[in-house]
Design a protein around this motif. Structure first.
Motif, PDB file in Angstrom:
ATOM      1  N   MET A   1      19.502   6.179 -68.619  1.00  0.00           N
ATOM      2  CA  MET A   1      20.872   5.666 -68.727  1.00  0.00           C
ATOM      3  C   MET A   1      21.175   4.783 -67.520  1.00  0.00           C
ATOM      4  N   ILE A   2      22.083   3.824 -67.702  1.00  0.00           N
ATOM      5  CA  ILE A   2      22.567   3.040 -66.574  1.00  0.00           C
ATOM      6  C   ILE A   2      24.078   3.193 -66.482  1.00  0.00           C
ATOM      7  N   ILE A   3      24.544   3.338 -65.249  1.00  0.00           N
ATOM      8  CA  ILE A   3      25.973   3.441 -64.981  1.00  0.00           C
ATOM      9  C   ILE A   3      26.407   2.118 -64.383  1.00  0.00           C
ATOM     10  N   VAL A   4      27.244   1.394 -65.104  1.00  0.00           N
ATOM     11  CA  VAL A   4      27.721   0.088 -64.656  1.00  0.00           C
ATOM     12  C   VAL A   4      29.042   0.289 -63.922  1.00  0.00           C
ATOM     13  N   MET A   5      29.057  -0.060 -62.653  1.00  0.00           N
ATOM     14  CA  MET A   5      30.275   0.081 -61.859  1.00  0.00           C
ATOM     15  C   MET A   5      31.212  -1.107 -62.104  1.00  0.00           C
ATOM     16  N   LYS A   6      32.486  -0.881 -61.913  1.00  0.00           N
ATOM     17  CA  LYS A   6      33.462  -1.960 -62.057  1.00  0.00           C
ATOM     18  C   LYS A   6      33.287  -2.989 -60.945  1.00  0.00           C
ATOM     19  N   THR A   7      33.648  -4.226 -61.258  1.00  0.00           N
ATOM     20  CA  THR A   7      33.591  -5.275 -60.244  1.00  0.00           C
ATOM     21  C   THR A   7      34.458  -4.883 -59.051  1.00  0.00           C
ATOM     22  N   GLY A   8      33.873  -4.945 -57.861  1.00  0.00           N
ATOM     23  CA  GLY A   8      34.619  -4.613 -56.650  1.00  0.00           C
ATOM     24  C   GLY A   8      34.735  -3.141 -56.357  1.00  0.00           C
ATOM     25  N   ALA A   9      33.998  -2.301 -57.089  1.00  0.00           N
ATOM     26  CA  ALA A   9      34.044  -0.854 -56.814  1.00  0.00           C
ATOM     27  C   ALA A   9      33.624  -0.589 -55.371  1.00  0.00           C
ATOM     28  N   PRO A  10      34.418   0.176 -54.609  1.00  0.00           N
ATOM     29  CA  PRO A  10      34.084   0.409 -53.200  1.00  0.00           C
ATOM     30  C   PRO A  10      32.853   1.282 -53.026  1.00  0.00           C
ATOM     31  N   GLU A  11      32.283   1.223 -51.848  1.00  0.00           N
ATOM     32  CA  GLU A  11      31.065   1.970 -51.546  1.00  0.00           C
ATOM     33  C   GLU A  11      31.276   3.470 -51.714  1.00  0.00           C
ATOM     34  N   SER A  12      32.474   3.963 -51.418  1.00  0.00           N
ATOM     35  CA  SER A  12      32.744   5.397 -51.534  1.00  0.00           C
ATOM     36  C   SER A  12      32.615   5.865 -52.983  1.00  0.00           C
ATOM     37  N   GLN A  13      33.082   5.055 -53.942  1.00  0.00           N
ATOM     38  CA  GLN A  13      32.967   5.419 -55.354  1.00  0.00           C
ATOM     39  C   GLN A  13      31.513   5.362 -55.818  1.00  0.00           C
ATOM     40  N   ILE A  14      30.768   4.386 -55.329  1.00  0.00           N
ATOM     41  CA  ILE A  14      29.345   4.282 -55.675  1.00  0.00           C
ATOM     42  C   ILE A  14      28.603   5.515 -55.170  1.00  0.00           C
ATOM     43  N   ARG A  15      28.893   5.950 -53.936  1.00  0.00           N
ATOM     44  CA  ARG A  15      28.242   7.140 -53.369  1.00  0.00           C
ATOM     45  C   ARG A  15      28.565   8.381 -54.184  1.00  0.00           C
ATOM     46  N   GLU A  16      29.819   8.506 -54.622  1.00  0.00           N
ATOM     47  CA  GLU A  16      30.209   9.669 -55.414  1.00  0.00           C
ATOM     48  C   GLU A  16      29.448   9.722 -56.741  1.00  0.00           C
ATOM     49  N   VAL A  17      29.255   8.573 -57.369  1.00  0.00           N
ATOM     50  CA  VAL A  17      28.513   8.524 -58.628  1.00  0.00           C
ATOM     51  C   VAL A  17      27.047   8.889 -58.384  1.00  0.00           C
ATOM     52  N   ILE A  18      26.466   8.366 -57.307  1.00  0.00           N
ATOM     53  CA  ILE A  18      25.075   8.687 -56.973  1.00  0.00           C
ATOM     54  C   ILE A  18      24.912  10.193 -56.758  1.00  0.00           C
ATOM     55  N   GLN A  19      25.832  10.794 -56.042  1.00  0.00           N
ATOM     56  CA  GLN A  19      25.778  12.232 -55.783  1.00  0.00           C
ATOM     57  C   GLN A  19      25.861  13.030 -57.081  1.00  0.00           C
ATOM     58  N   ARG A  20      26.701  12.560 -58.007  1.00  0.00           N
ATOM     59  CA  ARG A  20      26.856  13.252 -59.280  1.00  0.00           C
ATOM     60  C   ARG A  20      25.582  13.117 -60.128  1.00  0.00           C
ATOM     61  N   VAL A  21      24.994  11.925 -60.133  1.00  0.00           N
ATOM     62  CA  VAL A  21      23.739  11.696 -60.867  1.00  0.00           C
ATOM     63  C   VAL A  21      22.654  12.642 -60.358  1.00  0.00           C
ATOM     64  N   GLU A  22      22.532  12.739 -59.043  1.00  0.00           N
ATOM     65  CA  GLU A  22      21.506  13.601 -58.452  1.00  0.00           C
ATOM     66  C   GLU A  22      21.800  15.072 -58.699  1.00  0.00           C
ATOM     67  N   ALA A  23      23.083  15.424 -58.716  1.00  0.00           N
ATOM     68  CA  ALA A  23      23.451  16.816 -58.988  1.00  0.00           C
ATOM     69  C   ALA A  23      23.078  17.220 -60.415  1.00  0.00           C
ATOM     70  N   LEU A  24      23.049  16.249 -61.316  1.00  0.00           N
ATOM     71  CA  LEU A  24      22.665  16.521 -62.706  1.00  0.00           C
ATOM     72  C   LEU A  24      21.152  16.547 -62.889  1.00  0.00           C
ATOM     73  N   GLY A  25      20.410  16.327 -61.792  1.00  0.00           N
ATOM     74  CA  GLY A  25      18.949  16.427 -61.847  1.00  0.00           C
ATOM     75  C   GLY A  25      18.220  15.129 -62.107  1.00  0.00           C
ATOM     76  N   TYR A  26      18.896  13.994 -61.901  1.00  0.00           N
ATOM     77  CA  TYR A  26      18.285  12.686 -62.127  1.00  0.00           C
ATOM     78  C   TYR A  26      18.049  11.961 -60.805  1.00  0.00           C
ATOM     79  N   GLN A  27      17.110  11.008 -60.855  1.00  0.00           N
ATOM     80  CA  GLN A  27      16.926  10.097 -59.729  1.00  0.00           C
ATOM     81  C   GLN A  27      17.898   8.936 -59.888  1.00  0.00           C
ATOM     82  N   ALA A  28      18.570   8.578 -58.812  1.00  0.00           N
ATOM     83  CA  ALA A  28      19.510   7.451 -58.842  1.00  0.00           C
ATOM     84  C   ALA A  28      18.861   6.221 -58.206  1.00  0.00           C
TER      85      ALA A  28
END
Length: 338
Positions: free
Chosen positions: A1-28
């Motif tokens: 799967m790919i998660i497409v971030m909104k244009t201009g999404a701040p780094e903090s939101q990107i980090r939160e998504v990465i953490q959630r992806v990894e928590a679900l057992g996937y490589q980000a």
């Protein structure tokens, strides 16, 4: 799967998504585009439905499945073309990049003479094999680290980048100390331990297609490198084995537009190995650029008749200069430059 971030999404939101992806057992795998960031979630597809909930997270525009088995190499994960940067050199951009040099490193004089000539003609990368995988155990196997040192001497004298082959996972670190680009040859395209190792090392990789490798198998080989977090992969079509015996291999120019459709990775062509004879290198090099190749890798030797390997398919220095002069209008005709 790919998660497409909104244009201009701040780094903090990107980090939160990465953490959630990894928590679900996937490589980000984070891929930065010009306007937005895409996060590839790679792992067990049987539980991919859990990733759909990420659409509720702040900064996420959409979550989409990647249909191709080669997830990170696919155009689905990155719509535009990837540009591999080797220092100040860009591969995959508007300019067609030419790599040139002998099949095998043989002496300091040979490497210096060749490096100066190919640079003067317009090549940006010097090729030369320090480690040589050969069909016969009795054939010349290369100069090993001494050959790497001679490549380094030629780079210091000319400023050219260096591409040379890695044949053993144990040698990857050593070769990376000297080379700007690590080459994986056709014989090792499915040497998965070696692919993982060069992925871990992190240097740009030139991955040659195997002589009987399908496009899908080839892109899955590239996926092994990308999955280790090394996104600087350059593909290279170098001919496949068919029933034809009048040339060494059959140069599969079909592969260039097919690969350009399926993957965002730059695509090179090796007309020297693809034909096996110096007379055919020039027309096939022109054809490769005409059908969309991002670059060429060509064997050049000051004295092909004395070469330790592949002399028959190597261009003499003056022939290489002539070829480069003839390639420029071809590149311009298809909107590129040399």
């Amino acid at each position: 799967m790919i998660i497409v971030m909104k244009t201009g999404a701040p780094e903090s939101q990107i980090r939160e998504v990465i953490q959630r992806v990894e928590a679900l057992g996937y490589q980000a795998h984070v891929i930065q585009g010009t306007q937005r960031t895409v996060i590839g979630a790679i792992g067990d597809e049987r539980s991919k439905d859990r990733l759909q909930s990420l659409e509720l997270m702040a900064g996420v525009e959409t979550v989409l499945p990647i249909l191709q088995p080669f997830k990170l190499a696919s155009r689905e994960v990155k719509g535009g073309k990837s540009v591999v940067k080797v220092g100040d050199l860009e591969i995959g951009g508007q300019a067609v990049v030419v790599m040139a040099g002998p099949c095998s490193v043989e002496s300091e004089a040979q490497m210096l003479q060749t490096a100066q000539a190919v640079k003067a003609a317009g090549a940006k990368v010097l090729r030369g094999g320090a480690f040589k995988p050969r069909t016969s155990p009795y054939a010349f196997q290369g100069m090993a680290e001494e050959g790497l040192k001679l490549l380094d001497v030629a780079r210091s004298a000319t400023g050219l980048k260096i591409v040379t082959e890695v044949v053993n996972p144990a040698d990857a670190e050593l070769v990376a100390e000297y080379a700007d680009i690590l080459q994986i040859g056709a014989r090792n395209v499915q040497n998965f331990a070696l692919l993982k190792r060069v992925g871990e090392v992190g240097k740009p990789v030139l991955l040659k297609r195997g002589i009987a490798t399908t496009i899908k198998e080839y892109l899955m080989a590239a996926e092994y490198i990308l999955a280790e977090g090394n996104y600087n992969v350059i593909l290279c079509e170098r001919g496949i084995r068919t029933f034809e015996t009048s040339t060494r291999f059959t140069l599969d120019l079909n592969a260039i537009p097919v690969l350009s459709k399926l993957t965002h990775l730059p695509v090179f062509v090796d007309p020297s190995h693809g034909t096996g004879h110096w007379e055919y290198v020039s027309p096939m090099a022109k054809a490769a650029i005409a059908c969309g190749a991002d670059g060429l890798i060509i064997e050049v030797h000051p004295n092909p008749e004395e070469a330790q390997s592949d002399g028959l398919q190597s261009l003499k220095l003056e022939k290489f200069q002539q070829l480069m002069d003839e390639l420029r209008p071809v590149a311009e005709a298809v909107g590129r430059r040399l």
